[in-house]
Motif scaffolding. Structure first.
Motif, PDB file in Angstrom:
ATOM      1  N   ALA A   1       0.832  -1.205   0.000  1.00 30.33           N
ATOM      2  CA  ALA A   1       0.000   0.000   0.000  1.00 30.33           C
ATOM      3  C   ALA A   1       0.866   1.255   0.000  1.00 30.33           C
ATOM      4  O   ALA A   1       0.563   2.240  -0.699  1.00 30.33           O
ATOM      5  N   ALA A   2       1.954   1.234   0.768  1.00 27.22           N
ATOM      6  CA  ALA A   2       2.845   2.388   0.822  1.00 27.22           C
ATOM      7  C   ALA A   2       3.524   2.625  -0.528  1.00 27.22           C
ATOM      8  O   ALA A   2       3.609   3.759  -1.009  1.00 27.22           O
ATOM      9  N   VAL A   3       4.012   1.547  -1.148  1.00 26.25           N
ATOM     10  CA  VAL A   3       4.679   1.679  -2.444  1.00 26.25           C
ATOM     11  C   VAL A   3       3.702   2.175  -3.509  1.00 26.25           C
ATOM     12  O   VAL A   3       4.064   2.956  -4.397  1.00 26.25           O
ATOM     13  N   ASN A   4       2.444   1.748  -3.424  1.00 32.05           N
ATOM     14  CA  ASN A   4       1.446   2.098  -4.437  1.00 32.05           C
ATOM     15  C   ASN A   4       0.899   3.514  -4.286  1.00 32.05           C
ATOM     16  O   ASN A   4       0.157   3.975  -5.151  1.00 32.05           O
ATOM     17  N   MET A   5       1.238   4.210  -3.226  1.00 32.51           N
ATOM     18  CA  MET A   5       0.656   5.539  -3.018  1.00 32.51           C
ATOM     19  C   MET A   5       0.966   6.486  -4.175  1.00 32.51           C
ATOM     20  O   MET A   5       0.087   7.209  -4.659  1.00 32.51           O
ATOM     21  N   GLU A   6       2.211   6.495  -4.630  1.00 32.34           N
ATOM     22  CA  GLU A   6       2.574   7.379  -5.743  1.00 32.34           C
ATOM     23  C   GLU A   6       1.891   6.935  -7.029  1.00 32.34           C
ATOM     24  O   GLU A   6       1.455   7.762  -7.837  1.00 32.34           O
ATOM     25  N   LEU A   7       1.788   5.620  -7.233  1.00 30.85           N
ATOM     26  CA  LEU A   7       1.116   5.108  -8.421  1.00 30.85           C
ATOM     27  C   LEU A   7      -0.353   5.515  -8.423  1.00 30.85           C
ATOM     28  O   LEU A   7      -0.908   5.891  -9.467  1.00 30.85           O
ATOM     29  N   LYS A   8      -0.985   5.476  -7.271  1.00 28.31           N
ATOM     30  CA  LYS A   8      -2.385   5.883  -7.174  1.00 28.31           C
ATOM     31  C   LYS A   8      -2.538   7.384  -7.412  1.00 28.31           C
ATOM     32  O   LYS A   8      -3.523   7.837  -8.000  1.00 28.31           O
ATOM     33  N   ARG A   9      -1.551   8.160  -6.969  1.00 21.18           N
ATOM     34  CA  ARG A   9      -1.603   9.602  -7.222  1.00 21.18           C
ATOM     35  C   ARG A   9      -1.529   9.871  -8.721  1.00 21.18           C
ATOM     36  O   ARG A   9      -2.279  10.683  -9.265  1.00 21.18           O
ATOM     37  N   LEU A  10      -0.636   9.165  -9.409  1.00 19.06           N
ATOM     38  CA  LEU A  10      -0.526   9.325 -10.854  1.00 19.06           C
ATOM     39  C   LEU A  10      -1.813   8.881 -11.547  1.00 19.06           C
ATOM     40  O   LEU A  10      -2.278   9.524 -12.496  1.00 19.06           O
ATOM     41  N   ALA A  11      -2.367   7.774 -11.081  1.00 23.35           N
ATOM     42  CA  ALA A  11      -3.587   7.265 -11.696  1.00 23.35           C
ATOM     43  C   ALA A  11      -4.724   8.274 -11.585  1.00 23.35           C
ATOM     44  O   ALA A  11      -5.576   8.371 -12.481  1.00 23.35           O
ATOM     45  N   ALA A  12      -4.742   9.042 -10.492  1.00 15.75           N
ATOM     46  CA  ALA A  12      -5.818  10.016 -10.288  1.00 15.75           C
ATOM     47  C   ALA A  12      -5.743  11.167 -11.280  1.00 15.75           C
ATOM     48  O   ALA A  12      -6.730  11.875 -11.477  1.00 15.75           O
ATOM     49  N   THR A  13      -4.595  11.356 -11.917  1.00 18.12           N
ATOM     50  CA  THR A  13      -4.461  12.440 -12.885  1.00 18.12           C
ATOM     51  C   THR A  13      -4.296  11.894 -14.305  1.00 18.12           C
ATOM     52  O   THR A  13      -5.157  12.107 -15.162  1.00 18.12           O
TER      53      THR A  13
END
Length: 267
Positions: A219-231
């Motif tokens: 979950a911690a590693v995916n935080m940046e990926l999720k931020r990118l996905a949101a944009t």
């Protein structure tokens, strides 16, 4: 298998201890994504996350389909263009990727044949990716006149860098297994006959670990990926929805069904 997964017809679920295997299953169409599978993909990862009996997920294709997932069903695209059925919707397409990213359990992909389009997205958003030596990965949206909007614009640059990502996304060319491993698109390429056991062996290794520690690390590693996905993902998905209305998409679908090269006009 619990009732949670009994209502699915395009995704088969199996258990091995705390390992939940999800099999993309549409054998008649090489496990391609038709309308029903698209609906099911929008909910399967929510059910997998909420499944109390599993700690690790293995994602693979039904072996009877001779593919991991052959991408979007062209017949569905044609029916949508003719107004006979609804095409892929923005909300449902978004749920597929966001729900996949929201799964805290580690996902081990076993690419047992072509992983194309949305199939490539599902495989590449997994956490550890095993690939059979004869398999290929491709995101050929552009070849059917569409924008790579279902997640490819997010995940490919993160795995292989922008230059390589743009090369493969703008051409739609397939990446053979050896090259996919060399450029970091996947973790491990193994003999086809050993693929499922190698993926399961790694899943068992994770299953023996501390579940919460592993899941929260992911979950911690995916935080940046999720931020990118949101944009990036929202923008690319919007571009894809526009491209569904273009003449080039209609021409590409007709050309595929008529077994000829498309003549794109930019309209």
């Amino acid at each position: 298998m619990s009732d949670r997964f009994s209502g699915y017809s395009r995704i088969r679920a199996e258990r091995d201890g705390t390992i939940l295997t999800l099999m993309i299953s549409n054998p008649a169409l090489r496990n391609a994504v038709d309308e029903q599978m698209h609906h099911e993909l929008a909910s399967i990862f929510v059910d997998a996350q909420e499944d109390a009996d599993s700690t690790v997920i293995v994602l693979t294709g039904d072996p009877e389909g001779n593919a991991f997932c052959a991408g979007g069903d062209i017949a569905w695209m044609k029916a949508a263009l003719d107004g006979k059925v609804a095409g892929p919707g923005v909300a449902e397409g978004r749920r597929i990727v966001t729900s996949l990213l929201d799964v805290e359990k580690p996902i081990v992909a076993a690419i047992n044949g072509p992983a194309v389009g949305l199939g490539a997205t599902l495989a590449l958003f997994s956490d550890v990716i095993f690939m059979g030596e004869s398999a290929q990965v491709a995101d050929p949206h552009v070849k059917v006149g569409l924008v790579a909007g279902d997640g490819g614009a997010v995940i490919w640059p993160q795995l292989v860098g922008y230059a390589r990502a743009k090369e493969y996304l703008m051409t739609g060319d397939p990446v053979p297994a050896a090259e996919a491993e060399r450029i970091g698109l996947v973790n491990h390429v193994v003999p086809d006959a050993e693929l499922q056991e190698r993926a399961m062996a790694f899943a068992r290794k994770l299953a023996r670990g501390a579940p919460q520690a592993i899941q929260h690390t992911k979950a911690a590693v995916n935080m940046e990926l999720k931020r990118l996905a949101a944009t990036v993902f929202d923008a690319s998905l919007a571009y894809e929805m526009i491209s569904f209305t273009r003449d080039d998409h209609r021409e590409a679908v007709s050309a595929f069904l008529e077994k000829r090269a498309p003549a794109f006009t930019g309209r």
